[in-house]
Design an enzyme around this catalytic site. Sequence first.
Site, PDB file in Angstrom:
ATOM      1  N   SER A 148     -41.373  67.812  38.088  1.00  0.00           N
ATOM      2  CA  SER A 148     -42.576  68.219  38.821  1.00  0.00           C
ATOM      3  C   SER A 148     -43.746  67.367  38.347  1.00  0.00           C
ATOM      4  O   SER A 148     -43.697  66.790  37.248  1.00  0.00           O
ATOM      5  CB  SER A 148     -42.840  69.695  38.511  1.00  0.00           C
ATOM      6  OG  SER A 148     -44.200  69.999  38.692  1.00  0.00           O
ATOM      7  N   TYR A 161     -44.566  77.411  33.865  1.00  0.00           N
ATOM      8  CA  TYR A 161     -43.860  76.488  34.773  1.00  0.00           C
ATOM      9  C   TYR A 161     -44.005  75.058  34.264  1.00  0.00           C
ATOM     10  O   TYR A 161     -43.015  74.323  34.132  1.00  0.00           O
ATOM     11  CB  TYR A 161     -44.432  76.621  36.193  1.00  0.00           C
ATOM     12  CG  TYR A 161     -43.828  75.666  37.197  1.00  0.00           C
ATOM     13  CD1 TYR A 161     -42.610  75.954  37.821  1.00  0.00           C
ATOM     14  CD2 TYR A 161     -44.467  74.471  37.544  1.00  0.00           C
ATOM     15  CE1 TYR A 161     -42.055  75.076  38.750  1.00  0.00           C
ATOM     16  CE2 TYR A 161     -43.919  73.592  38.465  1.00  0.00           C
ATOM     17  CZ  TYR A 161     -42.717  73.898  39.070  1.00  0.00           C
ATOM     18  OH  TYR A 161     -42.173  73.024  39.993  1.00  0.00           O
TER      19      TYR A 161
HETATM   20  P1  NDP Z   1     -37.944  77.534  46.484  1.00  0.00           P
HETATM   21  O1  NDP Z   1     -38.722  78.630  45.846  1.00  0.00           O
HETATM   22  O2  NDP Z   1     -38.059  77.304  47.941  1.00  0.00           O
HETATM   23  O3  NDP Z   1     -36.399  77.672  46.131  1.00  0.00           O
HETATM   24  C1  NDP Z   1     -35.994  77.929  44.804  1.00  0.00           C
HETATM   25  C2  NDP Z   1     -34.534  78.274  44.800  1.00  0.00           C
HETATM   26  O4  NDP Z   1     -34.183  78.653  43.449  1.00  0.00           O
HETATM   27  C3  NDP Z   1     -34.204  79.482  45.689  1.00  0.00           C
HETATM   28  O5  NDP Z   1     -32.922  79.300  46.238  1.00  0.00           O
HETATM   29  C4  NDP Z   1     -34.217  80.617  44.686  1.00  0.00           C
HETATM   30  O6  NDP Z   1     -33.464  81.749  45.051  1.00  0.00           O
HETATM   31  C5  NDP Z   1     -33.575  79.946  43.486  1.00  0.00           C
HETATM   32  N1  NDP Z   1     -33.799  80.711  42.266  1.00  0.00           N
HETATM   33  C6  NDP Z   1     -34.992  81.053  41.718  1.00  0.00           C
HETATM   34  N2  NDP Z   1     -34.788  81.816  40.631  1.00  0.00           N
HETATM   35  C7  NDP Z   1     -33.450  81.957  40.480  1.00  0.00           C
HETATM   36  C8  NDP Z   1     -32.641  82.646  39.551  1.00  0.00           C
HETATM   37  N3  NDP Z   1     -33.159  83.358  38.555  1.00  0.00           N
HETATM   38  N4  NDP Z   1     -31.307  82.587  39.695  1.00  0.00           N
HETATM   39  C9  NDP Z   1     -30.761  81.878  40.710  1.00  0.00           C
HETATM   40  N5  NDP Z   1     -31.475  81.208  41.640  1.00  0.00           N
HETATM   41  C10 NDP Z   1     -32.810  81.257  41.525  1.00  0.00           C
HETATM   42  O7  NDP Z   1     -38.368  76.215  45.661  1.00  0.00           O
HETATM   43  P2  NDP Z   1     -38.301  74.663  46.032  1.00  0.00           P
HETATM   44  O8  NDP Z   1     -37.162  74.399  46.930  1.00  0.00           O
HETATM   45  O9  NDP Z   1     -39.659  74.247  46.381  1.00  0.00           O
HETATM   46  O10 NDP Z   1     -38.018  74.054  44.571  1.00  0.00           O
HETATM   47  C11 NDP Z   1     -36.807  73.433  44.200  1.00  0.00           C
HETATM   48  C12 NDP Z   1     -37.078  72.628  42.945  1.00  0.00           C
HETATM   49  O11 NDP Z   1     -38.023  71.601  43.208  1.00  0.00           O
HETATM   50  C13 NDP Z   1     -37.648  73.443  41.788  1.00  0.00           C
HETATM   51  O12 NDP Z   1     -37.069  73.005  40.578  1.00  0.00           O
HETATM   52  C14 NDP Z   1     -39.132  73.084  41.804  1.00  0.00           C
HETATM   53  O13 NDP Z   1     -39.713  73.239  40.532  1.00  0.00           O
HETATM   54  C15 NDP Z   1     -39.073  71.643  42.244  1.00  0.00           C
HETATM   55  N6  NDP Z   1     -40.306  71.124  42.840  1.00  0.00           N
HETATM   56  C16 NDP Z   1     -40.716  71.555  44.077  1.00  0.00           C
HETATM   57  C17 NDP Z   1     -41.854  71.046  44.650  1.00  0.00           C
HETATM   58  C18 NDP Z   1     -42.341  71.473  45.996  1.00  0.00           C
HETATM   59  O14 NDP Z   1     -43.419  71.013  46.423  1.00  0.00           O
HETATM   60  N7  NDP Z   1     -41.629  72.322  46.729  1.00  0.00           N
HETATM   61  C19 NDP Z   1     -42.666  70.020  43.951  1.00  0.00           C
HETATM   62  C20 NDP Z   1     -42.147  69.634  42.656  1.00  0.00           C
HETATM   63  C21 NDP Z   1     -41.007  70.179  42.147  1.00  0.00           C
HETATM   64  P3  NDP Z   1     -34.079  82.942  45.961  1.00  0.00           P
HETATM   65  O15 NDP Z   1     -33.849  82.467  47.364  1.00  0.00           O
HETATM   66  O16 NDP Z   1     -33.256  84.130  45.589  1.00  0.00           O
HETATM   67  O17 NDP Z   1     -35.523  83.069  45.578  1.00  0.00           O
END
Ligand code: NDP
Length: 250
Positions: A148, A161
Site C-alpha cells: 500500500s 493498517y
Molecule cells: P476489499 O475490502 O474490497 O476486499 C478485501 C477482501 O479481504 C475481502 O474478500 C474480505 O472478505 C477479505 N478479508 C478481510 N478480512 C478477512 C479475514 N479476516 N479473513 C478472510 N478474509 C478477509 O479490499 P481491496 O480489494 O481493496 O484490497 C485488497 C488488497 O489490496 C488489500 O491487501 C489492500 O490493503 C490492498 N490495497 C488496496 C487498495 C485500494 O485502493 N483498493 C490500495 C492499496 C492497497 P469479506 O468479503 O468477508 O469482507
Amino acid sequence: MKIDLVNKTILITGSSDGIGKMLAIELSKLGANIILLGRNQKKLNNVYDQLNTSTSLQKHLIIETDLNTLNNITADEMFIAINQEFNDIDGLIHNAAILGTMTPLRDYDMSIWNQVIQTNLTAPFLLTKALLPMLATSSLPRIIFTSSGVANIGKSFWGAYSVSKFGLKGLAEIFADELESTSPIKVFNFDPGPTRTNMRASAYPAEDPNKVKPTFELLNCYLWFFSKESIESNENYFEFSDLSKKVNST
Ligand code: NDP
C-alpha cells in the site's frame, strides 16, 4: 498480456470481494485452478459460481476461514485440506486485508489494532510458512504480498493498517532473501495503488468511485508476476504506476 495458467493452482486470500474476486475470476479464465479463501461463505459461493471451468482438468476449491483467528494449527490443517486436492501450489496471493479505523494512534483501540495486525501481517506469515512445501514443488512458484502507499511513509490516522503494511514489506523482503538461494520460489510485494473497491470507499468516503480505476486494470500486473520474464527480476517491490507502464508496453 497472455499467460497460460493451465494446470497452475493459485490460492488467493480475500477472494470474496474487490481485487481478490477479480483475480480469481480472470485467472480462472486463463486455465488456473483457483483456491478461494475468505470468511463469508455466501460471497465465496457467489465467486465460485463465476469461475471458469471450461478446461476439463480445471477444478476449484473454497477454503472458508477467518484469517483473524488463524494460528499454527489451523494453518497446518489448511495445508492438509489443500494437499488432498492439489499436489502443489503455483501461486499464493496474499490479498486479504482490513483497514481498521482511521484514528490517531493515541486513541487507537487495542482490539482493532490486534485484528488488523493479525489479519494483514501475522496471517500471511503463518499461511506462507504452512504452504511452503507445496510451493517448493511447483515449476513456477510465486508468492505475491499486497502492499500500500502507506507502507513506506507513516501518515496520520492510518494507524494499524499502515504499520501492518510496513511489517509486510519486511516480511516479504526476508522471505525473498531466504528463499532466493534455497528454492525456485519468487517473492513479490505489489502496491496496487488506488482501486475501486469497498476498502477504498471506506478510506475515502468523499471520493467519487468513478474517478478511481476498476480492479480489472490491475490484471496485467499480476499476470507479469506469473510470467517467465519476472524470473529475471532482482526487484521485489513494485508499484502499480511503474509496473503497469512496463507490462502494457510489452
Ligand atoms: P476489499 O475490502 O474490497 O476486499 C478485501 C477482501 O479481504 C475481502 O474478500 C474480505 O472478505 C477479505 N478479508 C478481510 N478480512 C478477512 C479475514 N479476516 N479473513 C478472510 N478474509 C478477509 O479490499 P481491496 O480489494 O481493496 O484490497 C485488497 C488488497 O489490496 C488489500 O491487501 C489492500 O490493503 C490492498 N490495497 C488496496 C487498495 C485500494 O485502493 N483498493 C490500495 C492499496 C492497497 P469479506 O468479503 O468477508 O469482507
